[in-house]
Design a protein around this motif. Structure first.
Motif, PDB file in Angstrom:
ATOM      1  N   ILE A  98      74.328 -69.758  52.251  1.00  0.00           N
ATOM      2  CA  ILE A  98      74.099 -69.124  53.542  1.00  0.00           C
ATOM      3  C   ILE A  98      73.275 -67.862  53.306  1.00  0.00           C
ATOM      4  O   ILE A  98      73.446 -67.181  52.289  1.00  0.00           O
ATOM      5  CB  ILE A  98      75.425 -68.800  54.263  1.00  0.00           C
ATOM      6  N   GLU A  99      72.348 -67.575  54.238  1.00  0.00           N
ATOM      7  CA  GLU A  99      71.442 -66.443  54.056  1.00  0.00           C
ATOM      8  C   GLU A  99      71.113 -65.808  55.400  1.00  0.00           C
ATOM      9  O   GLU A  99      70.988 -66.500  56.418  1.00  0.00           O
ATOM     10  CB  GLU A  99      70.149 -66.906  53.378  1.00  0.00           C
ATOM     11  N   ALA A 100      70.975 -64.492  55.402  1.00  0.00           N
ATOM     12  CA  ALA A 100      70.485 -63.732  56.556  1.00  0.00           C
ATOM     13  C   ALA A 100      69.276 -62.924  56.111  1.00  0.00           C
ATOM     14  O   ALA A 100      69.239 -62.422  54.984  1.00  0.00           O
ATOM     15  CB  ALA A 100      71.567 -62.816  57.117  1.00  0.00           C
ATOM     16  N   ASP A 101      68.278 -62.798  56.985  1.00  0.00           N
ATOM     17  CA  ASP A 101      67.079 -62.041  56.629  1.00  0.00           C
ATOM     18  C   ASP A 101      66.535 -61.307  57.845  1.00  0.00           C
ATOM     19  O   ASP A 101      66.857 -61.627  58.994  1.00  0.00           O
ATOM     20  CB  ASP A 101      66.004 -62.961  56.042  1.00  0.00           C
ATOM     21  N   GLY A 102      65.719 -60.306  57.586  1.00  0.00           N
ATOM     22  CA  GLY A 102      64.980 -59.584  58.610  1.00  0.00           C
ATOM     23  C   GLY A 102      63.564 -59.358  58.140  1.00  0.00           C
ATOM     24  O   GLY A 102      63.335 -59.057  56.961  1.00  0.00           O
ATOM     25  N   SER A 103      62.583 -59.508  59.043  1.00  0.00           N
ATOM     26  CA  SER A 103      61.172 -59.384  58.684  1.00  0.00           C
ATOM     27  C   SER A 103      60.472 -58.436  59.647  1.00  0.00           C
ATOM     28  O   SER A 103      60.838 -58.336  60.826  1.00  0.00           O
ATOM     29  CB  SER A 103      60.474 -60.754  58.732  1.00  0.00           C
ATOM     30  N   SER A 139      61.783 -59.627  63.367  1.00  0.00           N
ATOM     31  CA  SER A 139      62.345 -60.972  63.505  1.00  0.00           C
ATOM     32  C   SER A 139      63.340 -61.215  62.385  1.00  0.00           C
ATOM     33  O   SER A 139      63.406 -60.454  61.411  1.00  0.00           O
ATOM     34  CB  SER A 139      61.241 -62.038  63.481  1.00  0.00           C
ATOM     35  N   GLY A 140      64.102 -62.290  62.502  1.00  0.00           N
ATOM     36  CA  GLY A 140      65.074 -62.606  61.467  1.00  0.00           C
ATOM     37  C   GLY A 140      65.742 -63.936  61.710  1.00  0.00           C
ATOM     38  O   GLY A 140      65.562 -64.566  62.760  1.00  0.00           O
ATOM     39  N   THR A 141      66.519 -64.368  60.726  1.00  0.00           N
ATOM     40  CA  THR A 141      67.249 -65.629  60.826  1.00  0.00           C
ATOM     41  C   THR A 141      68.606 -65.491  60.161  1.00  0.00           C
ATOM     42  O   THR A 141      68.833 -64.619  59.316  1.00  0.00           O
ATOM     43  CB  THR A 141      66.491 -66.793  60.139  1.00  0.00           C
ATOM     44  N   VAL A 142      69.524 -66.383  60.525  1.00  0.00           N
ATOM     45  CA  VAL A 142      70.783 -66.621  59.821  1.00  0.00           C
ATOM     46  C   VAL A 142      70.842 -68.117  59.596  1.00  0.00           C
ATOM     47  O   VAL A 142      70.940 -68.885  60.558  1.00  0.00           O
ATOM     48  CB  VAL A 142      72.003 -66.132  60.617  1.00  0.00           C
ATOM     49  N   LEU A 161      69.955 -70.217  62.976  1.00  0.00           N
ATOM     50  CA  LEU A 161      69.575 -69.426  64.146  1.00  0.00           C
ATOM     51  C   LEU A 161      68.426 -68.490  63.806  1.00  0.00           C
ATOM     52  O   LEU A 161      68.308 -68.010  62.674  1.00  0.00           O
ATOM     53  CB  LEU A 161      70.775 -68.620  64.637  1.00  0.00           C
ATOM     54  N   ALA A 162      67.601 -68.197  64.817  1.00  0.00           N
ATOM     55  CA  ALA A 162      66.482 -67.276  64.651  1.00  0.00           C
ATOM     56  C   ALA A 162      66.450 -66.298  65.822  1.00  0.00           C
ATOM     57  O   ALA A 162      66.888 -66.626  66.929  1.00  0.00           O
ATOM     58  CB  ALA A 162      65.158 -68.041  64.573  1.00  0.00           C
ATOM     59  N   TRP A 163      65.939 -65.104  65.558  1.00  0.00           N
ATOM     60  CA  TRP A 163      65.761 -64.113  66.617  1.00  0.00           C
ATOM     61  C   TRP A 163      64.450 -63.374  66.394  1.00  0.00           C
ATOM     62  O   TRP A 163      63.932 -63.321  65.280  1.00  0.00           O
ATOM     63  CB  TRP A 163      66.923 -63.104  66.654  1.00  0.00           C
ATOM     64  N   THR A 164      63.913 -62.813  67.446  1.00  0.00           N
ATOM     65  CA  THR A 164      62.721 -61.993  67.342  1.00  0.00           C
ATOM     66  C   THR A 164      62.755 -60.928  68.430  1.00  0.00           C
ATOM     67  O   THR A 164      63.300 -61.151  69.516  1.00  0.00           O
ATOM     68  CB  THR A 164      61.438 -62.843  67.452  1.00  0.00           C
ATOM     69  N   ALA A 189      65.693 -72.073  63.573  1.00  0.00           N
ATOM     70  CA  ALA A 189      64.761 -72.102  62.448  1.00  0.00           C
ATOM     71  C   ALA A 189      65.095 -73.275  61.546  1.00  0.00           C
ATOM     72  O   ALA A 189      66.266 -73.656  61.393  1.00  0.00           O
ATOM     73  CB  ALA A 189      64.839 -70.802  61.651  1.00  0.00           C
ATOM     74  N   ALA A 190      64.071 -73.857  60.930  1.00  0.00           N
ATOM     75  CA  ALA A 190      64.262 -74.942  59.970  1.00  0.00           C
ATOM     76  C   ALA A 190      63.138 -74.876  58.953  1.00  0.00           C
ATOM     77  O   ALA A 190      62.015 -74.436  59.270  1.00  0.00           O
ATOM     78  CB  ALA A 190      64.272 -76.299  60.664  1.00  0.00           C
ATOM     79  N   GLY A 191      63.426 -75.315  57.718  1.00  0.00           N
ATOM     80  CA  GLY A 191      62.390 -75.271  56.704  1.00  0.00           C
ATOM     81  C   GLY A 191      62.862 -75.804  55.376  1.00  0.00           C
ATOM     82  O   GLY A 191      63.926 -76.436  55.267  1.00  0.00           O
TER      83      GLY A 191
END
Length: 679
Positions: A98-103, A139-142, A161-164, A189-191
């Motif tokens: 599991i990962e969370a990020d912010g860009s 922006s970011g995702t979980v 999930l994604a947010w911006t 989000a998917a990748g």
């Protein structure tokens, strides 16, 4: 604008962050927590429709979100960010995580105002001709991850999930009316990606993400319009992660996977927060670039990664991505010796990405004694000869190499004032953040060092109304030549250095007397932009540092620059003298603490004074008039308190008499608190 940035870790202890790289066995275990940073490129599109809120015919359109990156503006649809997560590997080598990020995107283009975003033109019966745009601010995702790890490689798919957080702007061409709206979008989000271990505790990965956000409605009440729009993005990322539970960290040195017995990889990081404030002071009148007389407080924050790789014998490549946020006092105006080297000329309340440094350094040993080199923010631990040639080329700060000083050079660690970070007259080439493209050569021989370099100036000088001031010139027609000679010596059994630094800026710049004459003829304020022509601006400075004993050191600088031609990229100073003392805390049982006290006197020429009195605007100054000129006098004192080897808290005070050379205004009392952490 932090014109700092020269000696990133001048006197701070650096925690060891790397060890010789071992061979990573096929049984590599991916289980554990990690944290890291990423850089990437984004593209996508948005479809929108607009209708009057009171009813009427809608209009619609779409736009792409991609903007080509520009190295000289550091703009375009690229971004930086951070991530953290946890992996768990099963016995069959299937990995769940599991990962969370912010860009954060780059700073908005000075011309178009767009980074990761797009713009669409339209013509509506109820609105007329106009434009609608949307720009990503953060922006970011979980996400969850599932993959398979055959050894030290991990192949995975990811989704979640994604947010911006975006800014929408509606502009009516006929009136120029502009209306902004800020909104959060939520989607998915998917990748997929590939990750591999490259050194003890470190992994690197490439990743593709698709993010999609459903349509949302936003009202623009002043315009009387309702806009409905969707939003989707492709992201291509390169990420670096630090693993806290890496089982490959050896108890003893092991050979590298890349080259025998060579330690080729280094990573450092830092974060700095500065809060500055001043109470109200005497201010009978103000101009466009005045330090406002009312009480004010501002903050800045930056976090930085420094990544180095050895390429071949003596050659290193370093990259320095950074995320910045905040503003200087009065948007970095009003004082020639500005109060914070951590404040850029250009600020933003939302974080944004920069790539401040990306350079190649080649060291050629020429003989003499062998000396040890400590691990540092842009330096590998090792050895080198005392006689050597060092060549540096790429993107970096001129003050990384020239006019350095052990006691006054780094606003992250010592004095904050610009006049103490370097000589205030040293009008070195730099963009609005203090960096540029160029090359330098350094020849070390015995107690002497000779340095020379050529660097790219901004497309125009930064004074006056110059939107391209602070943007590197892509044609290199505006350039700076810099030379320095250094002599190291021992005085009373204590080491010292003396340096003389000269510069010559060449490009299209204005002369103050011409701007004043034009103002007298037209009855308008002096306009330096209107009198620019190809010319030169020289300057020279003296830099001295002397250790008194193991706990006390003193420094002194003095400088002169041509006061008939406008400064280019630094600040509005033609004469400067500064000096001070730095005291380590060992005598009172705090060996990692530091006390610093320094004073500065800045001045300008009579032609420069007449220009400001005629209503001219400089880089940082412009009170509208200057009938009562006096030298700008600054006193700065700080106490740096070490919480531990990597974290320091600093309390700073600056007294500024005659801010902007104006004896009718001030004095100003500026207080600051700084928190700095690095590894």
């Amino acid at each position: 604008m932090s014109w700092n940035n020269s000696a990133f870790a001048a006197d701070l202890p650096i925690l060891p962050t790397k060890a010789p790289v071992p061979y990573i066995a096929p049984g590599y275990d991916w289980t554990g927590f990690y944290v890291g940073g990423h850089i990437g490129l984004a593209a996508g599109n948005s479809g929108w429709s607009m209708a009057p809120t009171g009813g009427g015919a809608p209009v619609s359109g779409s736009f792409g979100l991609y903007k080509s990156p520009s190295a000289f503006k550091e703009s375009g649809s690229w971004f930086e960010g951070i991530q953290a997560g946890y992996n768990y590997m099963l016995r069959n080598r299937v990995v769940f995580g599991i990962e969370a990020d912010g860009s954060f995107p780059t700073f908005p283009d000075a011309v178009s105002g767009l980074t990761t975003g797009g713009i669409s033109n339209f013509n509506s019966p109820s609105f007329g001709a106009g434009t609608f745009s949307e720009t990503v601010l953060a922006s970011g995702t979980v996400r969850g991850r599932i993959g398979y790890a055959p050894g030290h490689w991990l192949f995975y798919a990811t989704g979640g999930l994604a947010w911006t957080y975006n800014q929408q702007e509606l502009v009516q061409n006929a009136t120029g009316n502009t209306e902004d709206r800020f909104l959060y979008r939520f989607g998915w989000a998917a990748g997929a990606g590939i990750e591999t271990a490259i050194a003890p505790s470190w992994t690197i990965r490439g990743e593709y993400l698709w993010t999609d956000f459903p349509s949302v409605d936003v009202n623009f009440p002043v315009s009387g319009q309702r806009v409905s729009s969707d939003f989707s993005e492709h992201q291509f990322r390169l990420a670096l992660n630090y693993r806290f539970d890496d089982p490959s960290r050896p108890a003893s040195v092991a050979p590298s996977r890349f080259t025998d017995n060579a330690d080729i990889f280094a990573v450092h990081g830092q974060a700095t927060y500065v809060q500055q404030a001043y109470p109200a002071f005497r201010s009978p009148y103000e101009g466009p670039n005045s330090l406002t007389g009312g009480a004010q407080t501002k903050e800045t924050f930056d976090t930085t990664l420094s990544v180095g790789v050895k390429l071949w014998k003596g050659a290193e490549f370093w990259a320095n991505p950074e995320i910045d946020q905040g503003h200087g006092l009065n948007d970095t105006h009003g004082v020639a010796g500005f109060t914070s080297g951590e404040a850029y000329k250009i600020g933003s309340s939302t974080p944004y990405a920069r790539l401040h440094r990306a350079f190649l350094r080649q060291t050629i040993n020429l003989g003499g004694d062998t000396e040890n080199v400590d691990d540092d923010f842009f330096q590998f631990k090792g050895t080198r000869s005392t006689d050597r040639l060092v060549i540096t080329a790429g993107r970096f700060a001129v003050t990384d190499i020239f006019d350095t000083n052990r006691y006054a050079n780094n606003p992250k660690a010592d004095f904050l004032n610009w006049s103490l970070v370097s000589a205030a007259t040293f009008d070195y080439a730099a963009d609005g953040w203090g960096y540029t493209f160029g090359g330098a050569a350094e020849w070390y021989t015995g107690p002497w060092t000779v340095r020379g370099g050529v660097f790219d100036l901004s497309a125009t000088p930064s004074g006056g109304a110059s939107p391209l001031g602070g943007t590197d010139d892509p044609t290199f027609q505006q350039f700076a030549l810099i030379g320095e000679i250094e002599r190291r010596y021992v005085l009373w059994d204590q080491p010292g250095k003396i340096k003389i630094t000269g510069f010559l800026n060449r490009g299209s710049a204005g002369k103050f007397n011409d701007a004043v004459a034009l103002a007298a003829a037209t009855g308008m304020p002096a306009d330096i932009n209107a009198v620019r022509s190809y010319t030169s601006r020289p300057g020279v400075s003296l830099n001295l540092e002397q250790q008194i004993n193991e706990n006390v050191g003193v420094f002194f600088r003095a400088g002169w620059a041509d006061g008939n031609v406008e400064p280019w990229d630094f600040t509005d100073v033609d004469r400067t003298v500064s000096g001070g003392v730095s005291i380590g805390g060992k005598p009172w049982g705090r060996p990692d603490d530091t006390v610093g006290i320094a004073g500065v006197m800045n001045g300008i020429s009579s032609a420069h004074t007449a220009f400001f009195n005629a209503g001219g605007l400089g880089i940082l100054l412009g009170d509208g008039q200057l009938t009562n000129y006096s030298t700008e006098k600054i006193l700065e004192a700080y106490y740096s308190y070490a919480l531990n080897a990597s974290t320091k808290l600093t309390f700073d005070y600056q007294f500024i008499a005659n801010p902007g050379y104006n004896a009718d205004r001030g004095p100003a009392n500026v207080f600051a608190a700084r928190a700095h952490w690095q590894f």
